[in-house]
Design an enzyme around this catalytic site. Sequence first.
Site, PDB file in Angstrom:
ATOM      1  N   LYS A 143       0.847  -1.199   0.000  1.00 38.09           N
ATOM      2  CA  LYS A 143       0.000   0.000   0.000  1.00 38.09           C
ATOM      3  C   LYS A 143       0.878   1.242   0.000  1.00 38.09           C
ATOM      4  O   LYS A 143       1.847   1.314   0.762  1.00 38.09           O
ATOM      5  CB  LYS A 143      -0.904  -0.023   1.238  1.00 38.09           C
ATOM      6  CG  LYS A 143      -1.929   1.086   1.298  1.00 38.09           C
ATOM      7  CD  LYS A 143      -2.775   0.990   2.568  1.00 38.09           C
ATOM      8  CE  LYS A 143      -3.940   1.966   2.572  1.00 38.09           C
ATOM      9  NZ  LYS A 143      -4.758   1.865   3.806  1.00 38.09           N
TER      10      LYS A 143
ATOM     11  N   SER B 113      -9.768   1.729   2.882  1.00 34.54           N
ATOM     12  CA  SER B 113      -8.928   2.503   1.997  1.00 34.54           C
ATOM     13  C   SER B 113      -7.867   1.687   1.264  1.00 34.54           C
ATOM     14  O   SER B 113      -7.326   2.134   0.267  1.00 34.54           O
ATOM     15  CB  SER B 113      -8.222   3.592   2.804  1.00 34.54           C
ATOM     16  OG  SER B 113      -7.288   3.012   3.702  1.00 34.54           O
TER      17      SER B 113
ATOM     18  N   SER C 110      -9.960  -0.551   7.027  1.00 32.45           N
ATOM     19  CA  SER C 110      -9.346  -0.391   5.707  1.00 32.45           C
ATOM     20  C   SER C 110      -8.618  -1.611   5.148  1.00 32.45           C
ATOM     21  O   SER C 110      -8.193  -1.596   3.995  1.00 32.45           O
ATOM     22  CB  SER C 110      -8.376   0.787   5.713  1.00 32.45           C
ATOM     23  OG  SER C 110      -9.083   1.991   5.708  1.00 32.45           O
TER      24      SER C 110
END
Lengths: 94, 500
Positions: free
Chosen positions: B81, B156, B180
């Site tokens: 990420k 997210s 997330s």
Amino acid sequence: MALSKEDIEHIAKLAALELSPDEFNAAFQELNDILNYIDQLQAVDTRGVVATSHVHGVVNAFRDDVIRPSFSKEQVTKNAPSIDERGFRVPKVI
Amino acid sequence: MNELTSLSVAEMRSGLLSKQFSCVELVDAHLSRIEATNEVLNSFITISSELARSAAQNADSVIAQSGEESPPLTGIPVAVKDMLVTEGIETTCASQILKGFIPPYQCTAVSRMCKRGAVIVGKTNLDEFAMGASNENSSFGPVRNPWDTKRVPGGSSGGSAAAVSAGQAPLALGTDTGGSIRQPASLTGIVGLKPTYGRVSRFGAVAFASSLDQIGPFARSVEDLAVLLQAIAGKDERDSTSVDEPVPNYSEAIAKGENEALSKLRVGVPKEYFIDGMDPAVEDSVRKSLGVLEKLGATLVDVSLPHTELAIPTYYILNPAEASSNLARYDGVRYGLREPADSLQEMYARTRAKGFGPEVKRRIMIGTYVLSAGYYDAYYLKAQQIRTLIINDFKAAFANDCDVIAAPVSPSTAFAIGEKADSPLQMYLADVFTCPINLAGLPGMSVPCGSDADGLPIGLQFIGKPFDESTLLRCGHAFFKQSSFDIRSMARKQATEFAI
């Protein structure tokens, strides 16, 4: 606790955010909606309840004050928008 | 997905050790898959092909030299990420304010996994600074769900979830502040774990809401996930909030799930997690899964977590407050964007106005307000007190009634891109079943458990006692093996359906 337009101006100033007129109007509406929603917490009786800071109760984490290698000045400044030989350059402060 | 990109991590490992294919071939297969699919999915912000190929060459020589003694992730591609700093690889947090930032150091979780041989294939897309539940808040454009590209992958960590789901990488790292990791895992049909707060070092995870943030793994099976968790878990002196709890051997938890299933395990079912307005397909699938847990030997116990409905308002005080404070560092001085201005104050305000997107500004404004003079007690302190009540709910359930809790992950399956974009508050409600776990600092895992009428995946959440990731892995593995939901056949179906 509804926010006035003056409140929004004040918060934006504290947060160092320049808002466009559209953003300002959106913020006025959205922040009031969100605050209205979170205000439901005011009805909860929390007298005598201890506030949580670390979920597992870790309080202080000490380590010995030992000098260790750190980044070079070149490494630290290589991502900066503006530097000179002494450090980071910024616009006029006073 | 070609053959190499649909293998499990164990199959990749055995193929590498038996020389059926090399690390370079394995990494190249994934880079080709990314190249072929990223235009549609938009799951990667940066693809680090050259570094990946050279790491793969290195991994091949490690395997040639050490064979079975080589570290467990040698040559295995992992997506990271873009919220985790990577030395020498641009790190943006999907924000214009950090565009071009090349970190001079490595996030601890990333360096630990690389030390065990993992190969970074790239940095995945996310909601800007991890603020969102749909991945639509990225300044690099939305990520698309591989199951239906008109829908969101969740957020997210939407890019990491889409990448693993679509075979761009077998493993990925994400961050979970209010759901997330678990929610996008649920919406893309894969496995995702938010470890206990303090289990994994946050050093090098760009700070968002520091009392809630935690790094965790994504995988296509619980077994695969355990390998990555093993690599990243443990105390780190550079994160003073990480906790010095012994890290168990997670393969033993998997073996326990395999051999004993859920025998003698009490699984709590919280009534507050089945609410009006949740998608009936989700409720149905989760309830059926509870039946499967019983068949696996578990005893179901009704539990109550009475402060659950206060979790979202509490979370949306603490999260913006901590975020507004953490994001004060983006000032146009040391890194990232700078907008020209005549004075320093003006430069800050213009840089932040241009660099941050709407959701980030919204949270900074809320957070600044709740922390401003005169309001601290009414908001932040109040929320920290209610947080204690939420923690106590879980403590009581685990002390009296159950060993692990089972619940839904997300109240709905993947929604359409744009569907909730106009109402920030609606989007916040997506965290209803996940953010209480962050507030309590507990470990939570999403495991695929079914699909709705449109074939969209549904996740089952296991919630554990602090530092008891082992029981989550045991439950997840036993359930995953028993479940009729076969992610790998679905993954193949998905790949042909989105026809790239």
